[in-house]
Design an enzyme around this catalytic site. Structure first.
Site, PDB file in Angstrom:
ATOM      1  CG  LEU A  11      -1.782  -1.214   1.458  1.00 53.27           C
ATOM      2  CD1 LEU A  11      -2.781  -0.944   2.580  1.00 53.27           C
ATOM      3  CD2 LEU A  11      -2.491  -1.646   0.183  1.00 53.27           C
ATOM      4  NE  ARG A  18       2.349  12.776   9.670  1.00 53.20           N
ATOM      5  CZ  ARG A  18       2.168  11.687  10.412  1.00 53.20           C
ATOM      6  NH1 ARG A  18       2.637  11.632  11.647  1.00 53.20           N
ATOM      7  NH2 ARG A  18       1.527  10.646   9.924  1.00 53.20           N
ATOM      8  N   GLY A  83      -9.200   4.215   3.421  1.00 56.64           N
ATOM      9  CA  GLY A  83      -8.722   3.323   4.470  1.00 56.64           C
ATOM     10  C   GLY A  83      -7.924   2.147   3.918  1.00 56.64           C
ATOM     11  CG  ASN A 230       4.377   8.735   9.546  1.00 53.26           C
ATOM     12  OD1 ASN A 230       3.776   8.298   8.578  1.00 53.26           O
ATOM     13  ND2 ASN A 230       4.360   8.147  10.728  1.00 53.26           N
ATOM     14  CE1 TYR A 352      37.300  13.629 -14.266  1.00 56.31           C
ATOM     15  CE2 TYR A 352      38.049  14.816 -16.212  1.00 56.31           C
ATOM     16  CZ  TYR A 352      37.091  14.046 -15.563  1.00 56.31           C
ATOM     17  OH  TYR A 352      35.949  13.690 -16.211  1.00 56.31           O
ATOM     18  CB  ALA A 366      51.402  15.238  -8.642  1.00 56.63           C
ATOM     19  CB  SER A 391      54.124  16.387 -12.004  1.00 58.69           C
ATOM     20  OG  SER A 391      54.464  15.265 -11.237  1.00 58.69           O
TER      21      SER A 391
END
Ligand code: UD1
Ligand code: CA
Length: 457
Positions: A11, A18, A83, A230, A352, A366, A391
């Site tokens: 359900l 809330r 319900g 909730n 990267y 690096a 680097s």
């Protein structure tokens, strides 16, 4: 029991006001997976072959999400929220197909233990018509109370309909029910709405079944099974319980967590034995780690595959598609995205690597950056086996560095580098003897003159 057919009905039509969210409540996530998906998963683990989702609020969004977490589930729309019994009946068509067992669950109770569902199904196999999963709490406010007579469950009374005496009962309805599939529709159709809220309560089937002389039983499970979410504070509480359980399992399976409470797993994290995870590590979805890896502190990892004996971090960020082969190393302040780092390759510092392959044993210095994006498209960088990238180099993709290629530090590489070649991509250094001293003196005297002029006024 495995021969018994089972339909689970989840359900999830409620609004969840809330949560104060534009997202339907049950799509809020625990460990990166919508809470309703946790419920469906538990039902599957308890042997439910077919799933029905009752939706209402945010139906379109729910349907769309369900195609991901429960592609085989049928969805039923409950137009008016009258319900929980009314909600179950939205799936009438599915129930009418005829199942041995029908499990009813709430989409906002994500910590359901499949074991508790299995116990309830066993009760049906033993002859019960309804099995209710209850829990005990010193603080029962808000829950339906399990009313027993002579040790037998005879009714469930919602808080608002309880007498003062009944309110003292601490054995509560967890909201999970197993119903004999051949009796489910008869029981549900007999439910009325003459109660304090004027709703059709699923819980009323207990009293109806008892009245018909059918066997009804209550099983007991731990409180977490019934923890209904909730608001966002409860969401965080459930996340905490989920993470604590998972950390425990992971440690028992042979993984060392130095500070378990600071490591966060995703619902699907796979992590092999003898892996060490240092404090403050975050795993997003889709991470697979083989054995013997070291994940150092403060790493953020998602959608990555990490082979055995790799070394990651500290402060590494592995994004989707990062694929580290055996003994690869990705060190501090490195980001790897959609790239293979082959066996024994090292990407150690401030780098990267995106849309790339780093060949086996290559060493990336690096500050190396693969420049993979021109603002419109992504391009590939291929770094050959055993290559050395000095680097602070920029590799402007698309580009290929051949096997054993050697890139001088500080290069901007825009043309392919053949196998074993040395490439410089920077201006040649010029050195002028004595010029440094001369400059320093000139600057010093200029500054002194300026200061003297200022104090004269
Ligand atoms: C329910 C139980 C209560 C139990 C408690 C445990 C009933 C009548 N009461 O109360 O005994 O102790 O859960 O948490 O079952 N829903 C619909 N359509 C509706 C009404 C509800 O889909 O018309 C869904 C809600 O979205 C929710 C679930 O059913 O996921 C439970 O409904 P809710 O109103 O929260 O029931 P409780 O009052 O918490
Ligand atoms: Ca509730």
């Amino acid at each position: 029991m495995s021969q018994r057919s089972c339909l689970s009905i989840v359900l999830a039509a409620g609004e969840g006001t809330r949560m104060k969210s534009s997202l339907p409540k049950v799509l809020h996530q625990i460990a990166g997976l919508p809470m309703v998906a946790h419920v469906v998963k538990a039902a599957e683990l308890a042997g439910s072959g077919d799933q029905a989702l009752v939706i209402g609020h945010g139906a379109e969004e729910m349907r769309k999400a369900a195609t991901k977490f429960a592609p085989d589930a049928e969805t039923f729309v409950q137009d008016k929220r009258l319900g929980t019994a009314h909600a179950v009946l939205a799936a009438r068509e599915a129930i009418a197909r005829g199942y041995d067992d029908v499990l009813v669950m709430f989409g906002d109770t994500p910590l359901i233990d499949p074991g508790a569902l299995t116990v309830a199904r066993l009760k049906l196999a033993e002859g019960a018509s309804v099995a209710v999963i209850g829990f005990r709490t010193p603080n029962p406010t808000g829950y339906g109370r399990l009313i027993e007579k002579g040790g037998r469950l005879v009714a469930i009374r919602e808080e608002k309909d309880c007498s003062e005496e009944e309110k003292n009962i601490t054995f509560c309805n967890g909201g999970l029910m197993a119903i004999d599939g051949s009796k489910a529709l008869g029981l549900l159709d007999a439910v009325g709405n003459a109660n304090a809220k004027g709703e059709y309560y699923l819980t009323d089937i207990v009293e109806i079944a008892t009245g018909e002389g059918l066997e009804v039983v209550a099983t007991e499970a731990s409180f977490e099974n019934a923890l209904g979410i909730n608001n966002r504070a409860e969401l965080a509480q459930a996340e905490g319980i989920w993470q604590a359980r998972r950390r425990h399992e992971v440690m028992l399976s042979g993984v060392t967590l130095i500070s378990p409470e600071t490591v966060f797993f995703s619902h699907d994290t796979e992590i092999g034995a003898d892996t060490l995870v240092e404090p403050n590590v975050w795993f997003g979805p889709g991470v697979k780690i083989a054995t013997g890896a070291k994940i150092h502190a403060f790493s953020h990892i998602e959608g990555a595959t990490i082979a055995s004996n790799c070394d990651v971090g500290p402060f590494a960020r592995l994004r989707p598609g990062a694929d580290l082969k055996q003994k690869a190393k990705v060190g501090n302040f490195c980001e790897v995205k959609q790239a293979v780092v082959e066996e024994g390759a090292k990407v150690n510092h401030l780098t990267y690597i995106g849309d790339a392959r780093v060949g086996a044993g290559a060493n990336i210095g690096a500050g190396t950056i693969t420049c993979n994006y021109d603002g419109y498209s992504k391009f590939f960088t291929d770094i050959g086996e055993g290559a050395f990238v000095g680097s602070n180099s920029s590799l402007v993709a698309p580009i290929t560095i051949g096997k054993g290629g050697y890139i001088a530090s500080g290069s901007v590489i825009t043309e392919d580098v053949p196998e074993d070649a040395l490439a410089f991509g920077r201006a040649r250094q010029k050195t002028i003897p004595g010029k440094g001293k001369e400059l320093r003196e000139r600057f010093a005297s200029a500054a002194a003159k300026k200061k003297a002029a200022a104090t004269d006024h």
